[in-house]
Design an enzyme around this catalytic site. Sequence first.
Site, PDB file in Angstrom:
ATOM      1  N   ARG A   1       0.839  -1.198   0.000  1.00  0.00           N
ATOM      2  CA  ARG A   1       0.000   0.000   0.000  1.00  0.00           C
ATOM      3  C   ARG A   1       0.870   1.243   0.000  1.00  0.00           C
ATOM      4  O   ARG A   1       1.925   1.259   0.644  1.00  0.00           O
ATOM      5  CB  ARG A   1      -0.908   0.018   1.253  1.00  0.00           C
TER       6      ARG A   1
ATOM      7  N   HIS B   1      12.970  -3.085  -2.166  1.00  0.00           N
ATOM      8  CA  HIS B   1      12.467  -3.013  -3.543  1.00  0.00           C
ATOM      9  C   HIS B   1      13.229  -4.013  -4.420  1.00  0.00           C
ATOM     10  O   HIS B   1      14.468  -4.007  -4.430  1.00  0.00           O
ATOM     11  CB  HIS B   1      12.627  -1.590  -4.078  1.00  0.00           C
TER      12      HIS B   1
ATOM     13  N   ASP C   1       9.146   4.423  -4.634  1.00  0.00           N
ATOM     14  CA  ASP C   1      10.431   3.783  -4.936  1.00  0.00           C
ATOM     15  C   ASP C   1      11.464   4.782  -5.443  1.00  0.00           C
ATOM     16  O   ASP C   1      12.152   4.542  -6.446  1.00  0.00           O
ATOM     17  CB  ASP C   1      10.235   2.646  -5.972  1.00  0.00           C
TER      18      ASP C   1
HETATM   19  C1  GRF Z   1       9.944  -8.647  -1.769  1.00  0.00           C
HETATM   20  O1  GRF Z   1      10.458  -9.187  -2.942  1.00  0.00           O
HETATM   21  C2  GRF Z   1      10.134  -7.154  -1.752  1.00  0.00           C
HETATM   22  O2  GRF Z   1      11.176  -6.723  -2.556  1.00  0.00           O
HETATM   23  C3  GRF Z   1       8.838  -6.627  -2.313  1.00  0.00           C
HETATM   24  O3  GRF Z   1       7.862  -7.527  -1.867  1.00  0.00           O
HETATM   25  C4  GRF Z   1       8.442  -8.820  -1.667  1.00  0.00           C
HETATM   26  C5  GRF Z   1       8.010  -9.299  -0.307  1.00  0.00           C
HETATM   27  O4  GRF Z   1       8.352 -10.620  -0.068  1.00  0.00           O
HETATM   28  N1  GRF Z   1       8.621  -5.265  -1.876  1.00  0.00           N
HETATM   29  P1  GRF Z   1       8.112 -11.296   1.340  1.00  0.00           P
HETATM   30  O5  GRF Z   1       6.641 -11.083   1.698  1.00  0.00           O
HETATM   31  O6  GRF Z   1       9.028 -10.649   2.334  1.00  0.00           O
HETATM   32  O7  GRF Z   1       8.418 -12.741   1.138  1.00  0.00           O
END
Ligand code: GRF
Length: 231
Positions: A113, A131, A184
């Site tokens: 979000r 990211h 980002d």
């Molecule tokens: C990660 O790849 C992060 O870069 C992105 O969302 C994903 C979350 O993965 N923002 P997790 O829920 O921590 O496994």
Amino acid sequence: MSSQNPLLRLGVLVSGTGSNLQAIIDAIESQQLPGVEIALVVSNKADAYGLQRALKHDIPAIYLPWEQRPVGAQFIAPEIIAPKLAISESESRLTTLHHLFQVDLIVLAGWMRILSAAFLEQFPQHVINIHPALLPDDGKGSTFTTKNGIQIPVFRGLHAVRQALDAGVKITGSCVHFVTPEVDSGPVICREEVVIEEGDTEETLHERLKIVEHRLIVKAVESFKVLHEPA
Ligand code: GRF
């Protein structure tokens, strides 16, 4: 969860599986992050596995229903700056939770979000995000130069992994950055490059990126702590 002398209390926000949350939990439990504890985990989804992970480790885990509002459109056009709307009701609840649980650093670990500029203003330089693509040091601009001097586009917003594959670049990566109102686009704390392999799919590449992220998020929390340690 508690450490003997907690100095840095994290509020971790998740929307999904929470493997990055798990990386932080593991690092704390294996004494890799002394003086750090997770004060609470919040999810905008009731069925996010991240909540279960937190509960398994006796960490307060809260489902916070999130109201949708037009800023969601920025997932489609991430270059748009989040409009400075008043804090939403959900954000106001989130603020209260963070004060109640005395959170020092908010970690977006797969949080899907957008947080408004008005919300972020309350925690300047105290919200970080993971990211799954490479951002320049200051988070700005549309190109990134890899360690080998190759220039690649910057992929922001949702589906950054797919965007890298679609663009046909040979190198991508992940980074942890400070969250600013532009999606980002905040200053980078740490990053790692990852080579895209022949035959990679969004899933295989994202899995490899996550392995890197699990190191990066721990490193970023550690750097933040060192930076904010009393002299
Ligand atoms: C990660 O790849 C992060 O870069 C992105 O969302 C994903 C979350 O993965 N923002 P997790 O829920 O921590 O496994």
